[in-house]
Design a protein around this motif. Sequence first.
Motif, PDB file in Angstrom:
ATOM      1  N   HIS A 110      -5.201 -70.625  11.098  1.00 22.74           N
ATOM      2  CA  HIS A 110      -4.643 -71.909  11.520  1.00 22.74           C
ATOM      3  C   HIS A 110      -3.783 -72.435  10.376  1.00 22.74           C
ATOM      4  CE1 HIS A 110      -5.409 -76.488  12.283  1.00 22.74           C
ATOM      5  NE2 HIS A 110      -4.230 -76.110  12.754  1.00 22.74           N
ATOM      6  N   SER A 111      -2.519 -72.727  10.668  1.00 23.63           N
ATOM      7  CA  SER A 111      -1.604 -73.207   9.639  1.00 23.63           C
ATOM      8  C   SER A 111      -0.770 -74.356  10.184  1.00 23.63           C
ATOM      9  CB  SER A 111      -0.698 -72.064   9.153  1.00 23.63           C
ATOM     10  OG  SER A 111       0.067 -71.528  10.220  1.00 23.63           O
ATOM     11  N   ALA A 112       0.002 -74.995   9.315  1.00 24.20           N
ATOM     12  CA  ALA A 112       0.818 -76.128   9.731  1.00 24.20           C
ATOM     13  C   ALA A 112       2.075 -76.203   8.887  1.00 24.20           C
ATOM     14  CB  ALA A 112       0.027 -77.433   9.623  1.00 24.20           C
ATOM     15  N   VAL A 113       3.126 -76.784   9.461  1.00 24.84           N
ATOM     16  CA  VAL A 113       4.386 -76.978   8.754  1.00 24.84           C
ATOM     17  C   VAL A 113       5.040 -78.260   9.276  1.00 24.84           C
ATOM     18  CG1 VAL A 113       5.761 -75.614  10.401  1.00 24.84           C
ATOM     19  CG2 VAL A 113       6.539 -75.855   8.032  1.00 24.84           C
ATOM     20  N   ILE A 114       5.684 -79.003   8.380  1.00 23.66           N
ATOM     21  CA  ILE A 114       6.326 -80.266   8.760  1.00 23.66           C
ATOM     22  C   ILE A 114       7.754 -79.967   9.210  1.00 23.66           C
ATOM     23  CG2 ILE A 114       6.898 -82.621   8.026  1.00 23.66           C
ATOM     24  CD1 ILE A 114       4.721 -82.382   5.914  1.00 23.66           C
ATOM     25  N   LEU A 115       7.862 -79.455  10.422  1.00 28.20           N
ATOM     26  CA  LEU A 115       9.136 -79.146  11.063  1.00 28.20           C
ATOM     27  C   LEU A 115       9.011 -79.431  12.552  1.00 28.20           C
ATOM     28  CD1 LEU A 115      10.111 -75.694   9.473  1.00 28.20           C
ATOM     29  CD2 LEU A 115      11.371 -77.836   9.189  1.00 28.20           C
ATOM     30  N   THR A 116      10.130 -79.693  13.206  1.00 27.87           N
ATOM     31  CA  THR A 116      10.135 -79.889  14.648  1.00 27.87           C
ATOM     32  C   THR A 116      10.602 -78.617  15.350  1.00 27.87           C
ATOM     33  OG1 THR A 116      12.425 -80.672  14.702  1.00 27.87           O
ATOM     34  CG2 THR A 116      10.698 -82.333  14.342  1.00 27.87           C
ATOM     35  N   VAL A 117      10.369 -78.552  16.651  1.00 27.81           N
ATOM     36  CA  VAL A 117      10.857 -77.427  17.450  1.00 27.81           C
ATOM     37  C   VAL A 117      12.375 -77.334  17.333  1.00 27.81           C
ATOM     38  CG1 VAL A 117      11.147 -76.593  19.823  1.00 27.81           C
ATOM     39  CG2 VAL A 117       8.915 -77.444  19.057  1.00 27.81           C
ATOM     40  N   ALA A 118      13.054 -78.464  17.382  1.00 31.20           N
ATOM     41  CA  ALA A 118      14.520 -78.469  17.290  1.00 31.20           C
ATOM     42  C   ALA A 118      15.004 -77.897  15.966  1.00 31.20           C
ATOM     43  CB  ALA A 118      15.045 -79.891  17.470  1.00 31.20           C
ATOM     44  N   GLU A 119      14.268 -78.144  14.884  1.00 33.52           N
ATOM     45  CA  GLU A 119      14.679 -77.614  13.576  1.00 33.52           C
ATOM     46  C   GLU A 119      14.530 -76.100  13.496  1.00 33.52           C
ATOM     47  OE1 GLU A 119      13.918 -80.983  10.233  1.00 33.52           O
ATOM     48  OE2 GLU A 119      12.155 -80.486  11.460  1.00 33.52           O
ATOM     49  N   ILE A 120      13.736 -75.532  14.389  1.00 34.99           N
ATOM     50  CA  ILE A 120      13.619 -74.071  14.471  1.00 34.99           C
ATOM     51  C   ILE A 120      14.721 -73.501  15.360  1.00 34.99           C
ATOM     52  CG2 ILE A 120      12.154 -72.148  15.203  1.00 34.99           C
ATOM     53  CD1 ILE A 120      11.173 -73.589  12.672  1.00 34.99           C
ATOM     54  N   LEU A 121      15.020 -74.178  16.465  1.00 34.49           N
ATOM     55  CA  LEU A 121      15.916 -73.612  17.477  1.00 34.49           C
ATOM     56  C   LEU A 121      17.379 -74.012  17.320  1.00 34.49           C
ATOM     57  CD1 LEU A 121      13.744 -73.985  20.700  1.00 34.49           C
ATOM     58  CD2 LEU A 121      13.891 -72.057  19.130  1.00 34.49           C
ATOM     59  N   THR A 122      17.658 -75.123  16.661  1.00 32.67           N
ATOM     60  CA  THR A 122      19.036 -75.613  16.585  1.00 32.67           C
ATOM     61  C   THR A 122      19.943 -74.826  15.640  1.00 32.67           C
ATOM     62  OG1 THR A 122      18.276 -77.840  17.142  1.00 32.67           O
ATOM     63  CG2 THR A 122      20.472 -77.648  16.174  1.00 32.67           C
ATOM     64  N   PRO A 123      19.480 -74.392  14.465  1.00 28.92           N
ATOM     65  CA  PRO A 123      20.381 -73.677  13.545  1.00 28.92           C
ATOM     66  C   PRO A 123      20.997 -72.433  14.184  1.00 28.92           C
ATOM     67  CG  PRO A 123      18.346 -74.288  12.431  1.00 28.92           C
ATOM     68  CD  PRO A 123      18.134 -74.566  13.883  1.00 28.92           C
ATOM     69  N   VAL A 124      22.203 -72.087  13.747  1.00 22.25           N
ATOM     70  CA  VAL A 124      22.884 -70.885  14.254  1.00 22.25           C
ATOM     71  C   VAL A 124      22.052 -69.645  13.958  1.00 22.25           C
ATOM     72  CG1 VAL A 124      24.916 -69.414  13.992  1.00 22.25           C
ATOM     73  CG2 VAL A 124      25.179 -71.901  14.091  1.00 22.25           C
TER      74      VAL A 124
END
Length: 453
Positions: A110-124
Motif C-alpha cells: 500500500h503506497s501513496a503519492v500527492i498527485l491527481t489523476v489529471a497530473e498522470i494523464l495530461t502530460p504529453v
Amino acid sequence: MEAPTVKIISDCFVKPKFVSEEAKKPIYLSPWDLVMVNVNYIQKGLLFHRPETQDFSITTFLEELKDSLSATLTHFHPLAARLATVKQENPPSIVVFLNPENSPGARFIHSAVILTVAEILTPVDVPVIVQSFFDHDKAIDHDGHEMSLLSIQVTELIDGIFIGCSINHMVVDGSSYWHFFNSWSEVFRSKAYKNGDLIPISRPPVIQRWIPEGSDPILTLPFTHEDEFIDRSYAPLLRERIFHFSSASLSKLKGKVNSECNTTKISSLKALSAVVWRCVTRARRLPADRETGCRLAFNNRHRLSPPLPETYLGNSIAAVRGTATAGELLDHGVGWAAWRLHEAVVNHDDKAIREFVDSWVKNPFVYKMSRLFDANSIQMGSSPRFDMYGNEFGLGKGVAVLSGYANKFDGKVTLYEGWEGGGSMDLEVCLLPENMAAFECDEEFMNVVDGLL
C-alpha cells in the motif's frame, strides 16, 4: 518545489487461501519459460478514479483486495512460489524450477503519492513517476529466487487509485498475466470469498507445463554458476508516449493496406505495425542499405497442433520478425511492409514452433536483453485483444492502462485495447528523445492517429 514521491505505507505477503497437495509440489519449467531468466518482470496496471461516496474506506478496500487475492491464488498457486535452483554434476548443469516450499507468498504493498489523476494523464509523455507505482523495479526474473514472483502495489492518489501488478516473466506471458488479473477481478466482484469457501472461477488455469514429446520432463541449463548467464541491461533515457487510434481510423488503414496488397488478409494490427515500422525507421534517419526489422510477439497456444488451451499458465510466445532495408521499407508503400509482416506470421506454424523448441532442447540458451534487440528494429508487444478494462474491483471502469520500467528500450511498442473498446487501440511507444521528436511529427503516422487517411 520538491517533486512528489511515492511513499510506502505498508506491505505484507499473501498466501493462497487453500493449498492442495498438488500445489505443494515443485513445478518444472518449459523451454519458453527458461529462456526468460534475464527478462524483466511484466509490469502493468490500471488507473481508476477514487470513489466519491462517503462510505468508501481505503482500509476496507485493501482488506478486500488481499482476501480476494488469497482466494485467487488458490487457483494460481505458482504465483505464490519462489524460484529455486539445483546444481547437477554430470553433466555440469542447473535446474531452475518453481518451489512452493517456505515461500511467504505474493507481496502486497500500500503506497501513496500527492498527485491527481489529471497530473498522470495530461502530460504529453507518460510521467516517470509511474514507474514507482510498481514493485520489483528493474528486477530480472532470476531475482525471483529472493523476490516474490507476484507483487501487487496499490497506490493512492489525491483523487485516484492505481493497482499495479508485477509478475515474473518466467511464470507467465501476457496471456497468462491478464488471465490472472481477470480472474482476480472476477473473484473480487463475486464477494463469495467472504464466506471462507473455495471459490470457483470461470476459467481455471492449466498448471501443467508443456514439454515437447520425448524430452526429459526436467529440463536443464548448461551452466555451473549464475555469472555465466546473468545479464542485467538497463534502458537509456527514453521518452514514452501513448497514442490513441479509434476503430474508425484503424478500419480506414486496414482497408487502404489491403487495397494496396490486393487482398483481404491483412489485419488492423499488422497494418498499424507496418506504419510504426516505417515511421520509426524514418525518424531514425537510417542509411538506405541498413537492415531493419519489426518483431511481433505472438501467442503459440492456438498455433500448436493439437493446440494448448488458452488458459495454459506459463509462457507460450514467440517473436515473428519481418525484415527489409531502410531504403526498401521507405521506397515502397505501407502495404508492402504489411505484407512482409503477414508472410512472417503465416510461416509461424506448428512446424516452426516445434523446430525452435526441439533445437532449444538440444542446445539450451537464455535470452540476453543487451543482445536480443538491435537499434534498427522495433518490437511490438502485448495485445489489444487482452481484456484490460474489464478489471474494475468495485471502482468502475479504469481510465488508463499504464506500465512500469520493465523491458523498455528504443523501439519498444506496447499494444493496449482502447478505452472505448470496439476495436480501438492504444500504442505505448518508447524512443530515444531525438527519435521521438521526429516520430511524433511524422505526417504518415499522425494521419493515422487523427484518422486523416
